[in-house]
Design a protein around this motif. Sequence first.
Motif, PDB file in Angstrom:
ATOM      1  N   VAL A 167      34.818  40.583  48.177  1.00  6.00           N
ATOM      2  CA  VAL A 167      35.882  39.658  47.786  1.00  6.00           C
ATOM      3  C   VAL A 167      35.413  38.201  47.845  1.00  6.00           C
ATOM      4  CG1 VAL A 167      37.757  41.192  48.423  1.00  6.00           C
ATOM      5  CG2 VAL A 167      36.807  39.653  50.132  1.00  6.00           C
ATOM      6  N   HIS A 170      34.591  36.601  44.602  1.00  8.67           N
ATOM      7  CA  HIS A 170      35.713  36.307  43.702  1.00  8.67           C
ATOM      8  C   HIS A 170      35.859  34.804  43.486  1.00  8.67           C
ATOM      9  CE1 HIS A 170      40.042  35.505  42.840  1.00  8.67           C
ATOM     10  NE2 HIS A 170      39.870  36.499  42.002  1.00  8.67           N
ATOM     11  N   SER A 184      43.923  38.284  40.457  1.00  6.25           N
ATOM     12  CA  SER A 184      44.338  37.837  41.774  1.00  6.25           C
ATOM     13  C   SER A 184      43.360  38.400  42.796  1.00  6.25           C
ATOM     14  CB  SER A 184      45.756  38.331  42.091  1.00  6.25           C
ATOM     15  OG  SER A 184      45.765  39.736  42.266  1.00  6.25           O
ATOM     16  N   LEU A 185      43.262  37.738  43.943  1.00  7.16           N
ATOM     17  CA  LEU A 185      42.341  38.201  44.976  1.00  7.16           C
ATOM     18  C   LEU A 185      42.691  39.627  45.416  1.00  7.16           C
ATOM     19  CD1 LEU A 185      39.953  37.439  46.762  1.00  7.16           C
ATOM     20  CD2 LEU A 185      41.577  36.498  48.417  1.00  7.16           C
ATOM     21  N   LYS A 186      43.974  39.938  45.460  1.00  8.14           N
ATOM     22  CA  LYS A 186      44.413  41.275  45.863  1.00  8.14           C
ATOM     23  C   LYS A 186      43.957  42.324  44.860  1.00  8.14           C
ATOM     24  CE  LYS A 186      48.565  43.875  47.158  1.00  8.14           C
ATOM     25  NZ  LYS A 186      50.055  43.804  47.315  1.00  8.14           N
ATOM     26  N   ASP A 187      44.163  42.048  43.571  1.00  4.60           N
ATOM     27  CA  ASP A 187      43.758  43.007  42.537  1.00  4.60           C
ATOM     28  C   ASP A 187      42.241  43.147  42.484  1.00  4.60           C
ATOM     29  OD1 ASP A 187      46.357  43.526  41.825  1.00  4.60           O
ATOM     30  OD2 ASP A 187      46.384  42.123  40.141  1.00  4.60           O
ATOM     31  N   GLY A 189      40.159  42.804  44.967  1.00  6.12           N
ATOM     32  CA  GLY A 189      39.757  43.607  46.105  1.00  6.12           C
ATOM     33  C   GLY A 189      40.008  45.093  45.887  1.00  6.12           C
ATOM     34  N   LYS A 190      41.135  45.420  45.261  1.00  8.79           N
ATOM     35  CA  LYS A 190      41.450  46.824  45.005  1.00  8.79           C
ATOM     36  C   LYS A 190      40.452  47.459  44.048  1.00  8.79           C
ATOM     37  CE  LYS A 190      46.469  46.731  45.766  1.00  8.79           C
ATOM     38  NZ  LYS A 190      47.793  46.899  45.096  1.00  8.79           N
TER      39      LYS A 190
END
Length: 236
Positions: A167, A170, A184-187, A189-190
């Motif tokens: 991440v 990113h 997004s950072l969340k997406d 990472g997933k």
Amino acid sequence: RLAVDDDALQALARQCSLRPYQVEGVRFLAERSSALLGDDMGLGKSRQAAVAARLVAGQDIVLVVCPASLGINWQREIHAVFPNETVAFIGEHSLEACAKARWIIANYERLAGLVKATHLPLACMLVDEAHNLKEYQAGRTRNAFLLAERIKRRFLLTGTPILNREVEIHTLLRLSGHALGELSLKDFGKRYAGSPENGAALSEQIRDWMLRRGKDVLTDLGQKIEQVRYLQLAGG
């Protein structure tokens, strides 16, 4: 991908005494609107980036963002290949002087002063030791994001492009303008963290964005010769 004037590239290569692998490094950067150069230390990342930046910027200003300790090194590197071009430092020179320079050097902590200077025609942005901007919530990283949004060509330099966690890259992707940085950072990472399969998918996605080479490209240095010398030390 963008077209490169090969005649101009070869002329600069001769003028700047570039080795063949460095010419390819310049071409790699110049063909892309955003890229990361991750060559090993000692291969001349700064020189390759400086030549590529001048090639794509034309007569406009190149911005170099780096740690404060490297500002003088960058000035020397620029003058080594472009001795007649003016270099200004944010914090030492006025914005009027910066507007007349061909190169502007700013350390991470002084980027806020440039964010408001929207009148400066910044055509290319070089970010040295880019891994230092991995924390996306840090003030200096946010200022770098704001600057990058208005600069078309963005090249990142770092000898450690893959950090401790997937991440963390990113931020570099977002800073350079890569499409993955828009996630997004969340997406992000997933999709690209947490498993070897996700890591392999990330490697494939950034393969055309990052150029990383080792010392094996130094094929013109000849064979290493080692000699053993015995010395008599004084008082021994």
